[in-house]
Design a protein around this motif. Structure first.
Motif, PDB file in Angstrom:
ATOM      1  N   UNK A 223       0.905  -1.216  -0.254  1.00 58.03           N
ATOM      2  CA  UNK A 223       0.011  -0.134   0.069  1.00 58.03           C
ATOM      3  C   UNK A 223       1.101   1.454  -0.004  1.00 58.03           C
ATOM      4  N   UNK A 224       2.028   1.209   0.548  1.00 58.43           N
ATOM      5  CA  UNK A 224       2.938   2.175   0.720  1.00 58.43           C
ATOM      6  C   UNK A 224       4.102   1.806   0.911  1.00 58.43           C
ATOM      7  N   UNK A 225       5.233   2.990   0.409  1.00 56.08           N
ATOM      8  CA  UNK A 225       6.480   2.370   0.627  1.00 56.08           C
ATOM      9  C   UNK A 225       7.429   2.884   2.113  1.00 56.08           C
ATOM     10  N   UNK A 226       6.743   3.429   2.710  1.00 52.83           N
ATOM     11  CA  UNK A 226       6.915   3.932   4.186  1.00 52.83           C
ATOM     12  C   UNK A 226       6.329   4.353   4.963  1.00 52.83           C
ATOM     13  N   UNK A 227       6.233   3.215   6.493  1.00 51.32           N
ATOM     14  CA  UNK A 227       5.212   3.352   7.141  1.00 51.32           C
ATOM     15  C   UNK A 227       4.272   5.079   7.281  1.00 51.32           C
ATOM     16  N   UNK A 228       5.401   5.579   7.619  1.00 48.66           N
ATOM     17  CA  UNK A 228       4.973   6.682   7.395  1.00 48.66           C
ATOM     18  C   UNK A 228       3.951   7.714   6.879  1.00 48.66           C
ATOM     19  N   UNK A 229       4.501   6.915   5.383  1.00 44.43           N
ATOM     20  CA  UNK A 229       2.819   7.232   4.238  1.00 44.43           C
ATOM     21  C   UNK A 229       1.532   7.385   4.372  1.00 44.43           C
ATOM     22  N   UNK A 230       1.069   5.900   5.355  1.00 41.59           N
ATOM     23  CA  UNK A 230      -0.047   5.185   5.421  1.00 41.59           C
ATOM     24  C   UNK A 230      -0.037   6.090   6.719  1.00 41.59           C
ATOM     25  N   UNK A 231      -1.879   6.650   6.637  1.00 48.79           N
ATOM     26  CA  UNK A 231      -2.208   7.693   7.323  1.00 48.79           C
ATOM     27  C   UNK A 231      -2.887   6.760   8.523  1.00 48.79           C
ATOM     28  N   UNK A 232      -3.537   5.612   8.745  1.00 45.06           N
ATOM     29  CA  UNK A 232      -3.924   4.629   9.665  1.00 45.06           C
ATOM     30  C   UNK A 232      -3.460   4.005  10.708  1.00 45.06           C
ATOM     31  N   UNK A 233      -2.355   4.486  11.748  1.00 47.17           N
ATOM     32  CA  UNK A 233      -1.601   3.709  12.504  1.00 47.17           C
ATOM     33  C   UNK A 233      -0.831   4.366  13.885  1.00 47.17           C
ATOM     34  N   UNK A 234      -0.601   3.764  14.635  1.00 52.49           N
ATOM     35  CA  UNK A 234      -0.272   4.665  16.509  1.00 52.49           C
ATOM     36  C   UNK A 234       0.833   4.121  16.457  1.00 52.49           C
ATOM     37  N   UNK A 235       1.161   3.860  17.268  1.00 50.47           N
ATOM     38  CA  UNK A 235       2.860   3.221  18.638  1.00 50.47           C
ATOM     39  C   UNK A 235       3.306   4.332  19.014  1.00 50.47           C
ATOM     40  N   UNK A 236       3.141   3.593  20.900  1.00 53.85           N
ATOM     41  CA  UNK A 236       3.882   4.303  21.465  1.00 53.85           C
ATOM     42  C   UNK A 236       4.909   4.553  21.900  1.00 53.85           C
TER      43      UNK A 236
END
Length: 151
Positions: A136-149
């Protein structure tokens, strides 16, 4: 027969407050509902409400187009109560956002208890990297629906 062994999976399920769990649940028929930004945000808000209510502490999550991966520290509620409340609230939020009134989530969910000595951050990185592995994306930061502490 669909769902024939599902009751056996639940029979041994044990919820331990304070324990770390990796939860996965999918939409009914793997419908890619969360390609719709409004629908995705409605579900994400319900994850946050689960934290606010003390049902869990979210450590990492990614909402894929048709499923959710959620790493949590369980609060005082059981896994079943947490997932039932989350699915119910998120379904209602999706209906209010315009989703068709039908079953949103597949029955059940998958859970895996993590030991404290396991590399929990590695599990979180694995979760966050799901959109990359799915192409879906090349980098995790390009995907809008995630979070991590930790990130």
């Amino acid at each position: 027969m669909e769902g024939q062994g599902n009751h056996r999976l639940r029979r041994g399920r044990y919820s331990e407050p304070g324990r770390l769990y990796l939860l996965t649940t999918a939409t009914q028929n793997r419908a890619p509902l969360f390609r719709n930004l409004l629908f995705a945000r409605a579900v994400i808000q319900q994850l946050q409400i689960s934290d606010e209510k003390g049902m869990c502490r979210s450590l990492a999550w990614v909402l894929m187009p048709d499923h959710l991966h959620w790493l949590i520290e369980l609060g005082t509620d059981s896994l079943g109560s947490l997932m039932c409340a989350f699915k119910s609230r998120s379904s209602c939020a999706l209906y209010q956002a315009g989703a068709e009134r039908q079953h949103i989530w597949q029955r059940g969910y998958h859970d895996r208890a993590l030991r404290r000595d396991e590399d929990v951050r590695a599990a979180a990185r694995y979760i966050v990297a799901n959109p990359i592995r799915a192409g879906l994306v090349r980098r995790a930061g390009d995907y809008p629906h995630w979070d991590c502490v930790w990130l």
